[in-house]
Design a protein around this motif. Structure first.
Motif, short mmCIF file in Angstrom:
data_model
loop_
_atom_site.label_atom_id
_atom_site.label_comp_id
_atom_site.label_asym_id
_atom_site.label_seq_id
_atom_site.Cartn_x
_atom_site.Cartn_y
_atom_site.Cartn_z
N ILE A 161 4.02 8.05 -0.31
CA ILE A 161 2.84 7.61 -1.06
C ILE A 161 2.34 8.79 -1.87
CG2 ILE A 161 0.45 6.80 -0.90
CD1 ILE A 161 1.24 5.36 1.67
N LYS A 215 3.85 4.46 -7.15
CA LYS A 215 3.97 5.00 -5.80
C LYS A 215 2.62 5.26 -5.15
CE LYS A 215 8.38 5.01 -6.53
NZ LYS A 215 9.27 4.04 -5.83
N ASN A 216 1.59 4.61 -5.64
CA ASN A 216 0.26 4.80 -5.05
C ASN A 216 0.14 4.03 -3.75
OD1 ASN A 216 -1.01 2.06 -5.53
ND2 ASN A 216 -0.52 2.61 -7.64
N LYS A 217 -0.94 4.27 -3.01
CA LYS A 217 -1.09 3.69 -1.67
C LYS A 217 -1.15 2.16 -1.69
CE LYS A 217 -6.07 4.61 -1.95
NZ LYS A 217 -7.19 5.42 -1.40
N ASN A 218 -1.72 1.59 -2.76
CA ASN A 218 -1.82 0.14 -2.84
C ASN A 218 -0.46 -0.52 -3.08
OD1 ASN A 218 -4.63 0.20 -2.49
ND2 ASN A 218 -4.97 0.51 -4.67
N GLN A 256 2.58 0.74 -2.54
CA GLN A 256 3.50 0.95 -1.42
C GLN A 256 3.11 0.09 -0.21
OE1 GLN A 256 5.94 2.07 -2.89
NE2 GLN A 256 6.35 4.18 -2.26
N SER A 257 1.82 -0.05 0.03
CA SER A 257 1.37 -0.89 1.14
C SER A 257 1.70 -2.36 0.90
CB SER A 257 -0.14 -0.74 1.34
OG SER A 257 -0.47 0.58 1.69
#
Length: 232
Positions: free
Chosen positions: A30, A209-212, A214-215
């Motif tokens: 991330i 590739k940000n947290k949102n 990737q999640s």
């Protein structure tokens, strides 16, 4: 393993290694978002950052840091400087080598805020680890995401565990060529071009590739394999 419904792997090579036929996705990491991170101007260096090459991370010969220093020392351009930040078992080697060349600065272990400051200022960020070990198929260098998030151009070897899509956003090092020659060529590039490469790399990781993002890939995998039984 046989009781697991689906898998989240760090690299594509893990699929064959573990030999599973269950649904899976690959999430290599991330990316930190630059605007969410705190910076701190370090007090241990008050010079300019023109013509600087930066390595931050573990001071371990296996990571290529000693090779990087030795290759840098072969370069005759006195305008270039190499900054090394980090700690590890081979610190003494780095200290001894830095005393042989006034262009090499070893800063030791810095705070995360100071490291981010260095990464945002230096001309080029470099990861000298090469694919000479089997384990690189099953690992992804988190350093790469942090480097790219800085907005500065990144030079690195395309390790086996790095997805091919990254190839368009880094200055790829060739293991068949001398590292010092490649560094010289990169540092001769127009600064406007280098800035463009860095900004495009930052845009790539922030958007993909940000947290949102990737999640959501993980949530999608769970939903597809659990259907109505998943309420997330």
């Amino acid at each position: 393993i046989h009781n697991i419904d689906s898998f989240v792997f760090l690299t594509e090579h893990m699929v064959n290694k573990i030999n599973v036929s269950k649904p899976y996705t690959v999430v290599e990491g991330i990316a930190p978002i630059l605007k969410e991170l705190a910076f701190k101007k370090t007090e241990i260096y008050d010079g300019d950052f023109d013509n600087t090459i930066l390595y931050t991370g573990g001071i371990n010969e296996n990571y290529g840091v000693i090779k990087l220093i030795l290759e840098f020392m072969k370069i005759k351009d006195q305008k270039l400087r190499l900054f090394i930040c980090g700690a590890g078992p081979d610190e003494d080697k780095v200290k001894k080598l830095s005393k042989l060349d006034a262009r090499i600065f070893y800063f030791g272990l810095l705070s995360r805020e100071e490291v981010l400051y260095f990464q945002s200022k230096c001309t080029l960020l470099i990861n000298p680890r090469s694919s000479n070990e089997e384990y690189t198929k099953y690992s992804f260098p988190s350093k790469l995401l942090e480097y790219m998030s800085s907005g500065r151009p990144v030079a690195a070897y395309m390790l086996d565990g790095i997805p091919k899509e990254y190839r368009n956003h880094i200055l790829e090092l060739n293991s068949e060529l001398d590292l010092n020659v490649q560094i010289r060529e990169i540092m001769k590039m127009d600064i406007t071009k280098l800035n463009e490469i860095g900004n495009l790399a930052k845009e790539f990781v922030e958007n993909n590739k940000n947290k949102n993002i990737q999640s959501l890939r993980i949530l999608k995998l769970i939903r597809e394999n659990n259907g109505e039984n998943f309420n997330g």
